[in-house]
Design a protein around this motif. Sequence first.
Motif, PDB file in Angstrom:
ATOM      1  N   ARG A   1       0.835  -1.205   0.000  1.00  0.00           N
ATOM      2  CA  ARG A   1       0.000   0.000   0.000  1.00  0.00           C
ATOM      3  C   ARG A   1       0.868   1.253   0.000  1.00  0.00           C
ATOM      4  O   ARG A   1       1.925   1.292   0.603  1.00  0.00           O
ATOM      5  CB  ARG A   1      -0.915   0.015   1.221  1.00  0.00           C
ATOM      6  N   GLY A   2       0.377   2.269  -0.714  1.00  0.00           N
ATOM      7  CA  GLY A   2       1.075   3.544  -0.764  1.00  0.00           C
ATOM      8  C   GLY A   2       2.303   3.538  -1.664  1.00  0.00           C
ATOM      9  O   GLY A   2       3.109   4.452  -1.618  1.00  0.00           O
ATOM     10  N   ARG A   3       2.455   2.520  -2.488  1.00  0.00           N
ATOM     11  CA  ARG A   3       3.635   2.406  -3.351  1.00  0.00           C
ATOM     12  C   ARG A   3       3.305   2.609  -4.827  1.00  0.00           C
ATOM     13  O   ARG A   3       4.130   2.346  -5.684  1.00  0.00           O
ATOM     14  CB  ARG A   3       4.307   1.059  -3.129  1.00  0.00           C
ATOM     15  N   GLY A   4       2.080   3.069  -5.121  1.00  0.00           N
ATOM     16  CA  GLY A   4       1.722   3.417  -6.487  1.00  0.00           C
ATOM     17  C   GLY A   4       1.190   2.278  -7.335  1.00  0.00           C
ATOM     18  O   GLY A   4       1.078   2.420  -8.553  1.00  0.00           O
TER      19      GLY A   4
ATOM     20  N   ARG B   1      -7.991   9.320  -0.569  1.00  0.00           N
ATOM     21  CA  ARG B   1      -6.811   9.640  -1.388  1.00  0.00           C
ATOM     22  C   ARG B   1      -6.981   9.120  -2.815  1.00  0.00           C
ATOM     23  O   ARG B   1      -6.644   9.792  -3.787  1.00  0.00           O
ATOM     24  CB  ARG B   1      -5.569   9.021  -0.746  1.00  0.00           C
ATOM     25  N   LEU B   2      -7.517   7.915  -2.943  1.00  0.00           N
ATOM     26  CA  LEU B   2      -7.753   7.342  -4.259  1.00  0.00           C
ATOM     27  C   LEU B   2      -8.849   8.119  -4.989  1.00  0.00           C
ATOM     28  O   LEU B   2      -8.731   8.401  -6.186  1.00  0.00           O
ATOM     29  CB  LEU B   2      -8.123   5.865  -4.156  1.00  0.00           C
ATOM     30  N   ALA B   3      -9.916   8.491  -4.291  1.00  0.00           N
ATOM     31  CA  ALA B   3     -10.993   9.282  -4.908  1.00  0.00           C
ATOM     32  C   ALA B   3     -10.441  10.601  -5.449  1.00  0.00           C
ATOM     33  O   ALA B   3     -10.780  11.016  -6.564  1.00  0.00           O
ATOM     34  CB  ALA B   3     -12.112   9.531  -3.897  1.00  0.00           C
ATOM     35  N   ALA B   4      -9.573  11.251  -4.682  1.00  0.00           N
ATOM     36  CA  ALA B   4      -8.962  12.510  -5.130  1.00  0.00           C
ATOM     37  C   ALA B   4      -8.081  12.276  -6.353  1.00  0.00           C
ATOM     38  O   ALA B   4      -8.083  13.069  -7.303  1.00  0.00           O
ATOM     39  CB  ALA B   4      -8.160  13.139  -3.992  1.00  0.00           C
TER      40      ALA B   4
ATOM     41  N   TRP C   1      -6.764   8.117 -23.973  1.00  0.00           N
ATOM     42  CA  TRP C   1      -7.179   8.409 -22.601  1.00  0.00           C
ATOM     43  C   TRP C   1      -6.391   9.628 -22.160  1.00  0.00           C
ATOM     44  O   TRP C   1      -5.351   9.941 -22.713  1.00  0.00           O
ATOM     45  CB  TRP C   1      -6.820   7.261 -21.665  1.00  0.00           C
ATOM     46  N   THR C   2      -6.837  10.275 -21.098  1.00  0.00           N
ATOM     47  CA  THR C   2      -6.080  11.339 -20.471  1.00  0.00           C
ATOM     48  C   THR C   2      -4.917  10.698 -19.720  1.00  0.00           C
ATOM     49  O   THR C   2      -5.087   9.668 -19.085  1.00  0.00           O
ATOM     50  CB  THR C   2      -6.986  12.103 -19.477  1.00  0.00           C
ATOM     51  N   GLN C   3      -3.731  11.300 -19.766  1.00  0.00           N
ATOM     52  CA  GLN C   3      -2.571  10.727 -19.077  1.00  0.00           C
ATOM     53  C   GLN C   3      -2.730  10.864 -17.559  1.00  0.00           C
ATOM     54  O   GLN C   3      -3.071  11.925 -17.058  1.00  0.00           O
ATOM     55  CB  GLN C   3      -1.282  11.436 -19.507  1.00  0.00           C
ATOM     56  N   PRO C   4      -2.492   9.790 -16.802  1.00  0.00           N
ATOM     57  CA  PRO C   4      -2.654   9.829 -15.352  1.00  0.00           C
ATOM     58  C   PRO C   4      -1.451  10.463 -14.638  1.00  0.00           C
ATOM     59  O   PRO C   4      -0.355  10.491 -15.171  1.00  0.00           O
ATOM     60  CB  PRO C   4      -2.747   8.353 -14.972  1.00  0.00           C
ATOM     61  N   GLN C   5      -1.716  10.935 -13.443  1.00  0.00           N
ATOM     62  CA  GLN C   5      -0.662  11.426 -12.562  1.00  0.00           C
ATOM     63  C   GLN C   5      -0.315  10.302 -11.592  1.00  0.00           C
ATOM     64  O   GLN C   5      -1.035   9.336 -11.475  1.00  0.00           O
ATOM     65  CB  GLN C   5      -1.165  12.619 -11.743  1.00  0.00           C
ATOM     66  N   THR C   6       0.790  10.457 -10.873  1.00  0.00           N
ATOM     67  CA  THR C   6       1.164   9.479  -9.862  1.00  0.00           C
ATOM     68  C   THR C   6       0.304   9.683  -8.622  1.00  0.00           C
ATOM     69  O   THR C   6       0.078  10.813  -8.214  1.00  0.00           O
ATOM     70  CB  THR C   6       2.649   9.636  -9.483  1.00  0.00           C
TER      71      THR C   6
END
Length: 162
Positions: free
Chosen positions: A76-79, A109-112, A155-160
């Motif tokens: 968890r929390g590792r992307g 955090r995931l929703a954001a 698709w739109t490029q995702p952020q980390t």
Amino acid sequence: MQRNLTPSPDVSDLAARYVTWALEFERTCMESGRQASRYFFGEGLSLYTRWARTKLATQGRPTFVLANIEVAPELRGRGLFSLICGRLMSEESGLKSDALYVELVGEPRLAAWLTRNGFSKCPHSDDIAPSFYLLRTGSASSELVEDKLAELPSWTQPQTLR
């Protein structure tokens, strides 16, 4: 102290294994034209996946659904999830569905992250654990349904995920 946001090889490999599995799952669903669901089990990841045309927010469109995601505490929390979404959304992935749908997101955090990356909250979603969807830019499900091999829109490029 700034955290290293580069995913570790085990997370990257696990994301790659899931995406390979997911593309094969989608291919079999599209060939049959039938809605289906399956679990992916990898070391540290259990991800229930569905392919459907019946999600309310994406009605009638081929939709790839990520649901019931369980990640081992040490991963968890590792992307991992942002890697999975990013790879599915990349032009190179080969995902043919018109929509990517993430069900019942209980982690703020995931929703954001989903919102920052162009996902829309489903209009009839639960406020405690909403669902989100992302449509391909310029998607043309009718062309995909008719099996024309037109170039798939991006698709739109995702952020980390941070």
